[in-house]
Design an enzyme around this catalytic site. Sequence first.
Site, PDB file in Angstrom:
ATOM      1  N   ASP A  15       2.818  -3.256  -0.613  1.00 45.93           N
ATOM      2  CA  ASP A  15       3.931  -2.350  -0.833  1.00 45.93           C
ATOM      3  C   ASP A  15       3.791  -1.488  -2.078  1.00 45.93           C
ATOM      4  O   ASP A  15       4.681  -1.432  -2.919  1.00 45.93           O
ATOM      5  CB  ASP A  15       5.244  -3.128  -0.849  1.00 45.93           C
ATOM      6  N   THR A  16       2.668  -0.843  -2.207  1.00 46.71           N
ATOM      7  CA  THR A  16       2.512   0.227  -3.187  1.00 46.71           C
ATOM      8  C   THR A  16       3.571   1.285  -2.883  1.00 46.71           C
ATOM      9  O   THR A  16       3.932   1.496  -1.731  1.00 46.71           O
ATOM     10  CB  THR A  16       1.109   0.842  -3.048  1.00 46.71           C
ATOM     11  N   VAL A  17       4.089   1.940  -3.902  1.00 47.10           N
ATOM     12  CA  VAL A  17       5.076   2.998  -3.661  1.00 47.10           C
ATOM     13  C   VAL A  17       4.502   4.337  -4.096  1.00 47.10           C
ATOM     14  O   VAL A  17       3.674   4.412  -5.010  1.00 47.10           O
ATOM     15  CB  VAL A  17       6.397   2.725  -4.403  1.00 47.10           C
TER      16      VAL A  17
END
Length: 346
Positions: free
Chosen positions: A178-180
């Site tokens: 879940d890199t943003v």
Amino acid sequence: MSHFVVAVHCGAGYHSVQKEDAYVKLCKSTCLKDSLLTNAGVGSSLNINGCVECDACIMEGKKLVFGAVGAISGVKNPVEVSATLVNRQLGDKLSLGRLHPSVLVGDGAKQWAEENGIKTLETRHLITDEARKTYQSHKRKLDIVNERDSSKKMKLTEQREDKTEESCDVEEEEKIQDTVGAIVMDTSGNIATAVSSGGISLKQSGRLGPAATYGAGCWAYNQRPGKPGVGTSTSGSGEHIMKTLLARESALSIQQEDNASLGLSNCYKNNFLESEFLEEEDDKLAGVLALKQNEEDTVEVLWGHTTDSMCVGYMSSSLKKPKVVMSRLPEGGIPGKSFTMSGVSI
């Protein structure tokens, strides 16, 4: 250009159907950095030593300035440090003609943040109960595998038949990346992009990922004579993204084609899935969020991925409310080998 556009992603990886509503709400809110669902800042994955170390970068498309921090700890929102690095580079030079830094890592990055008015905190305040629980689960499994490798008492065939070995596999819920990231364009046509990540669970302390690497994590380029404006932000397997400079290559490919979708798909085929730099890799995992500014005063928002799923959202002054899409590989698609993409014109 008469309207603004904001596009965000909260990772390309695996997003369970059970949590899909939560991710949709997250993208709608666009308050990505402070969500415990994401792997950036508070709630980040823990490294091999059980600590939080984050990477983040920002690039602006007018003067093409890039700022990034790598393996930084003790900062709630690492991308804030990246933004300050960009702003310093856009300002006056340092004394004696020195240049402002564009990339800082580790303790030096934290020290610079403190000196430039960014609040720091003890690393333990960045660790959530969920992150600690996941770390402990992964560490237990790693210890089991290491013990078996060192003992060399079991044959490969016996290991395959051993049911205990199966328990060492990482659960699907624990594979989320879940890199943003975000891409924005203001009413003057200025484009800026960003990406932030805590990296993969159990990563080596000091490891630098694509979110701190020029040309890998994000790319921004304002519209110029003969060249459309473009912005990209990536997510996925860091080493795959860095080896292929995926953010930059995606942007260049999109600029070279009248059809933005064709440009992005060409990049995935030629510069990622069939890249000579990834020949030894069986599964090639990455997602790209992109924006293209066209001469006819329209903007295209695109996304593509080889991962199981990718959650994206977008908003503009021409829309009444944010739109969110949980993109998934089509039925029969194989993560790491198949590619899917979609997009909208705003």
